[in-house]
Write a protein that holds these residues in place. Structure first.
Motif, PDB file in Angstrom:
ATOM      1  N   MET A 124       0.847  -1.198   0.000  1.00  0.00           N
ATOM      2  CA  MET A 124       0.000   0.000   0.000  1.00  0.00           C
ATOM      3  C   MET A 124       0.879   1.243   0.000  1.00  0.00           C
ATOM      4  SD  MET A 124      -1.289   2.754   1.862  1.00  0.00           S
ATOM      5  CE  MET A 124      -0.723   2.384   3.511  1.00  0.00           C
ATOM      6  N   LYS A 125       0.615   2.147  -0.949  1.00  0.00           N
ATOM      7  CA  LYS A 125       1.318   3.429  -0.966  1.00  0.00           C
ATOM      8  C   LYS A 125       0.379   4.501  -1.489  1.00  0.00           C
ATOM      9  CE  LYS A 125       5.624   5.736  -2.182  1.00  0.00           C
ATOM     10  NZ  LYS A 125       7.002   5.588  -2.699  1.00  0.00           N
ATOM     11  N   PHE A 147      -2.198   2.743   7.129  1.00  0.00           N
ATOM     12  CA  PHE A 147      -1.143   3.591   7.679  1.00  0.00           C
ATOM     13  C   PHE A 147      -1.670   5.017   7.586  1.00  0.00           C
ATOM     14  CE2 PHE A 147       2.910   5.918   7.752  1.00  0.00           C
ATOM     15  CZ  PHE A 147       3.559   5.260   8.794  1.00  0.00           C
ATOM     16  N   PRO A 148      -1.309   5.899   8.527  1.00  0.00           N
ATOM     17  CA  PRO A 148      -1.890   7.249   8.519  1.00  0.00           C
ATOM     18  C   PRO A 148      -1.681   7.987   7.188  1.00  0.00           C
ATOM     19  CG  PRO A 148      -0.679   6.851  10.546  1.00  0.00           C
ATOM     20  CD  PRO A 148      -0.388   5.687   9.650  1.00  0.00           C
ATOM     21  N   GLU A 191      10.835   5.557   6.845  1.00  0.00           N
ATOM     22  CA  GLU A 191       9.746   4.577   6.909  1.00  0.00           C
ATOM     23  C   GLU A 191       8.483   5.131   6.262  1.00  0.00           C
ATOM     24  OE1 GLU A 191       7.075   1.913  10.044  1.00  0.00           O
ATOM     25  OE2 GLU A 191       8.760   3.086  10.808  1.00  0.00           O
ATOM     26  N   ILE A 192       8.168   6.377   6.549  1.00  0.00           N
ATOM     27  CA  ILE A 192       6.946   6.986   5.997  1.00  0.00           C
ATOM     28  C   ILE A 192       6.988   7.020   4.469  1.00  0.00           C
ATOM     29  CG2 ILE A 192       5.603   9.127   5.875  1.00  0.00           C
ATOM     30  CD1 ILE A 192       6.646   9.643   8.792  1.00  0.00           C
ATOM     31  N   SER A 193       8.193   7.186   3.909  1.00  0.00           N
ATOM     32  CA  SER A 193       8.312   7.266   2.449  1.00  0.00           C
ATOM     33  C   SER A 193       7.881   5.971   1.765  1.00  0.00           C
ATOM     34  CB  SER A 193       9.750   7.620   2.058  1.00  0.00           C
ATOM     35  OG  SER A 193      10.645   6.569   2.391  1.00  0.00           O
ATOM     36  N   GLN A 194       7.866   4.863   2.509  1.00  0.00           N
ATOM     37  CA  GLN A 194       7.382   3.602   1.951  1.00  0.00           C
ATOM     38  C   GLN A 194       5.876   3.639   1.701  1.00  0.00           C
ATOM     39  OE1 GLN A 194       8.642   0.149   4.313  1.00  0.00           O
ATOM     40  NE2 GLN A 194      10.237   1.421   5.234  1.00  0.00           N
ATOM     41  N   TYR A 195       5.190   4.508   2.453  1.00  0.00           N
ATOM     42  CA  TYR A 195       3.728   4.551   2.389  1.00  0.00           C
ATOM     43  C   TYR A 195       3.195   5.798   1.685  1.00  0.00           C
ATOM     44  CZ  TYR A 195       4.634   1.068   5.983  1.00  0.00           C
ATOM     45  OH  TYR A 195       5.123  -0.024   6.670  1.00  0.00           O
TER      46      TYR A 195
END
Length: 337
Positions: A1-2, A27-28, A69-73
């Motif tokens: 998921m992104k 994820f937020p 980590e956030i950049s993965q989503y």
């Protein structure tokens, strides 16, 4: 998921999917960073004004780890909270790092420091996507009273906003002024307030009523409402909250919370450096908090217990339902003023 958001507003629109019982984003859609727990203003309605002790700054390596980590989503990033983010020593580096990861970035600021080290130029040159200038009241006099500032500081703030607006080549960053109001303000002044500021911003929004409940009950300011000449709000017994379904904030000490309206550890779901953000998001504590807030059981958690979502202001209604009913929230642009 992104996520594949084009604007910060797209991230906010995504959150509406989770404003129902037992819903949770994978994820937020956006992650908030409270980079420091200090401010250069002493606003009468802000917890920072009434707290003392050590002031923390988010470790920059932890910040980068979280952004990685956030950049993965693909979530949007926000620099806001009970702080002034431009006080963060690595603010330029933080902006640059977020944009290098091709993430959307929003910053809320009081604008007093925009001229320091040409930060307004950094906002434009590094591609900050949106900026909110936080204000109070519907006049210069009310702003200075609520923020305990001089006319000179007010003028400096306006000058800094103009510098940012004039330095843009395009409409990026999108610049908005938001203001909360009290019974001391007249609704009829909202349009004139917007007219004045729309010369140097893209949008002006009245975002609800100024909240004094937590200041009174958590910070020992028993007479704050009398001093400010405002009536106490009305308690609403049944008010579900869905914010933990879609929101995450990383505090200056690295604590991970499911709501930006946190000043205690009552909503702690993890700690940056010890837990991944996804681990915190899917933790048993986060699940328990969502179960409580979705079912209106807000008294279990200290920050929830004093939240403005539990109250309705006598003249201006309820901040949360008002968002959808258009009672308090008013938006002005150059096209509809």
């Amino acid at each position: 998921m992104k996520y594949n958001f084009k604007t910060v507003q797209d991230a906010y629109s995504e959150t509406r999917k989770y404003c129902v019982d037992d819903a949770k984003a994978q994820f937020p859609p956006y992650v908030t960073f409270e980079l420091v727990n200090k401010c250069n203003f002493k606003c009468v309605m802000c917890p920072v004004t009434y707290t003392e002790g050590s002031r923390k700054e988010l470790d920059f390596e932890l910040f980068k780890k979280a952004i990685d980590e956030i950049s993965q989503y693909g979530s949007a990033i926000r620099f806001i909270g009970y702080d002034e983010p431009l006080l963060y020593p690595q603010i330029k580096e933080a902006i640059k790092y977020v944009k290098e990861k091709k993430l959307l970035l929003h910053i809320t600021t009081n604008a007093s420091l925009l001229n320091n080290n040409n930060l307004y130029k950094t906002f434009v040159e590094e591609g900050v996507d949106s900026v909110i200038i936080s204000m109070q009241g519907l006049s210069k006099e009310e702003y200075c009273s609520m923020r305990q500032l001089s006319d000179k500081t007010y003028s400096e703030v306006i000058s800094n906003i103009k510098k940012l607006y004039d330095y843009r080549v395009t409409n990026k960053p999108y610049i908005k002024i938001t203001s909360t109001i009290t019974q001391r303000d007249s609704h009829s002044d909202a349009k004139e307030f917007a007219k004045i500021h729309l010369d140097y911003v893209d949008e002006v929004q009245i975002t609800g009523w100024t909240h004094f409940v937590a200041i009174k009950e958590q910070y020992g300011q028993e007479n704050i409402m009398n001093e400010m000449q405002v009536k106490a709000p009305t308690f609403k017994a049944h008010t579900p909250c869905y914010v933990p379904n879609y929101e995450m904030i990383i505090k200056s000490d690295g604590n991970i919370m499911p709501c930006c309206n946190t000043t205690t550890s009552s909503l702690l779901i993890g700690k940056t450096g010890e837990n991944s953000l996804m681990e915190a998001w899917d933790s048993k504590k986060a699940l328990s908090i969502r179960k409580d807030t979705n079912s209106s059981d807000l008294s279990k958690h200290e920050d929830c217990n004093h939240c403005q979502i539990r109250y309705e202001e006598p003249e201006h209604g309820h901040n949360i339902s008002g968002l959808f009913e258009g009672k308090v929230f008013k938006t002005f642009t150059k096209h509809n003023i």
